[in-house]
Scaffold this motif. Structure first.
Motif, PDB file in Angstrom:
ATOM      1  N   SER A 110       0.839  -1.187   0.000  1.00 30.32           N
ATOM      2  CA  SER A 110       0.000   0.000   0.000  1.00 30.32           C
ATOM      3  C   SER A 110       0.875   1.238   0.000  1.00 30.32           C
ATOM      4  N   CYS A 111       0.388   2.291  -0.614  1.00 31.01           N
ATOM      5  CA  CYS A 111       1.104   3.561  -0.656  1.00 31.01           C
ATOM      6  C   CYS A 111       0.091   4.686  -0.615  1.00 31.01           C
ATOM      7  N   ALA A 112       0.149   5.482   0.430  1.00 34.90           N
ATOM      8  CA  ALA A 112      -0.778   6.592   0.612  1.00 34.90           C
ATOM      9  C   ALA A 112      -0.057   7.919   0.452  1.00 34.90           C
ATOM     10  N   ALA A 113      -0.599   8.777  -0.373  1.00 37.29           N
ATOM     11  CA  ALA A 113      -0.056  10.112  -0.563  1.00 37.29           C
ATOM     12  C   ALA A 113      -0.736  11.085   0.386  1.00 37.29           C
ATOM     13  N   SER A 114       0.054  11.929   1.021  1.00 43.74           N
ATOM     14  CA  SER A 114      -0.481  12.915   1.941  1.00 43.74           C
ATOM     15  C   SER A 114       0.066  14.296   1.603  1.00 43.74           C
ATOM     16  N   GLY A 115      -0.623  15.314   2.087  1.00 43.91           N
ATOM     17  CA  GLY A 115      -0.238  16.689   1.817  1.00 43.91           C
ATOM     18  C   GLY A 115      -1.378  17.452   1.174  1.00 43.91           C
ATOM     19  N   SER A 116      -1.079  18.661   0.763  1.00 44.84           N
ATOM     20  CA  SER A 116      -2.079  19.508   0.123  1.00 44.84           C
ATOM     21  C   SER A 116      -2.163  19.162  -1.358  1.00 44.84           C
ATOM     22  N   ILE A 117      -2.844  18.057  -1.639  1.00 47.99           N
ATOM     23  CA  ILE A 117      -2.919  17.502  -2.983  1.00 47.99           C
ATOM     24  C   ILE A 117      -4.274  17.794  -3.605  1.00 47.99           C
ATOM     25  N   PHE A 118      -4.221  18.278  -4.833  1.00 46.51           N
ATOM     26  CA  PHE A 118      -5.448  18.515  -5.579  1.00 46.51           C
ATOM     27  C   PHE A 118      -5.772  17.354  -6.509  1.00 46.51           C
ATOM     28  N   SER A 119      -4.742  16.773  -7.114  1.00 48.84           N
ATOM     29  CA  SER A 119      -4.950  15.639  -7.993  1.00 48.84           C
ATOM     30  C   SER A 119      -3.625  14.938  -8.263  1.00 48.84           C
ATOM     31  N   ILE A 120      -3.718  13.660  -8.652  1.00 47.95           N
ATOM     32  CA  ILE A 120      -2.570  12.864  -9.057  1.00 47.95           C
ATOM     33  C   ILE A 120      -2.930  12.164 -10.359  1.00 47.95           C
ATOM     34  N   ASN A 121      -2.125  12.368 -11.375  1.00 45.20           N
ATOM     35  CA  ASN A 121      -2.404  11.754 -12.666  1.00 45.20           C
ATOM     36  C   ASN A 121      -2.169  10.243 -12.622  1.00 45.20           C
ATOM     37  N   ALA A 122      -0.923   9.847 -12.406  1.00 45.10           N
ATOM     38  CA  ALA A 122      -0.570   8.436 -12.424  1.00 45.10           C
ATOM     39  C   ALA A 122       0.150   8.038 -11.145  1.00 45.10           C
ATOM     40  N   MET A 123      -0.102   6.823 -10.696  1.00 43.35           N
ATOM     41  CA  MET A 123       0.613   6.245  -9.570  1.00 43.35           C
ATOM     42  C   MET A 123       1.142   4.886  -9.995  1.00 43.35           C
ATOM     43  N   GLY A 124       2.260   4.501  -9.421  1.00 40.22           N
ATOM     44  CA  GLY A 124       2.833   3.231  -9.823  1.00 40.22           C
ATOM     45  C   GLY A 124       3.836   2.688  -8.841  1.00 40.22           C
ATOM     46  N   TRP A 125       4.321   1.502  -9.181  1.00 42.94           N
ATOM     47  CA  TRP A 125       5.326   0.821  -8.382  1.00 42.94           C
ATOM     48  C   TRP A 125       6.526   0.494  -9.241  1.00 42.94           C
TER      49      TRP A 125
END
Length: 120
Positions: free
Chosen positions: A21-36
């Protein structure tokens, strides 16, 4: 700042399973792509799997049929279900978030890495 926090790595026997699992935190509006990505000693870092915000996926040939990537956009979290693990899968696995729109601007973020060790 934007940060990726990974979990789920560890020791597993060949043929076993792990879920990263990988969780993004912070003042995020959007994320296009996530990967490993993964990197073994003496080898280049390689893409394992990636997923766009719309759900399109891409896998390395070596993991097709065994690994499944998914994401929860509301939680800014990406998962990697790893089945039928092989010793060749042993590596440090890194989470990546690309084209992140955040308070800091437009950026790419990497996790610290989590070790997956497949052995009898």
């Amino acid at each position: 700042q934007v940060q990726l926090v990974e979990s789920g790595g560890g020791l597993v026997q060949p043929g076993g399973s792990l879920r990263l699992s990988c969780a993004a935190s912070g003042s995020i509006f959007s994320i296009n792509a996530m990967g490993w990505y993964r990197q073994a000693p003496g080898k280049q870092r390689e893409l394992v799997a990636a997923i766009t915000r719309g759900g399109n996926t891409n896998y390395a040939d070596s993991v097709k049929g065994r690994f499944t990537i998914s994401r929860d956009n509301a939680k800014n979290t990406v998962y990697l279900q790893m089945n039928s693990l092989k010793p060749e899968d042993t590596a440090v696995y890194y989470c990546n978030a690309d084209r992140v729109v955040a308070a800091e601007g437009y950026l790419e973020v990497w996790g610290q890495g989590t070790l997956v060790f497949v052995s009898s």
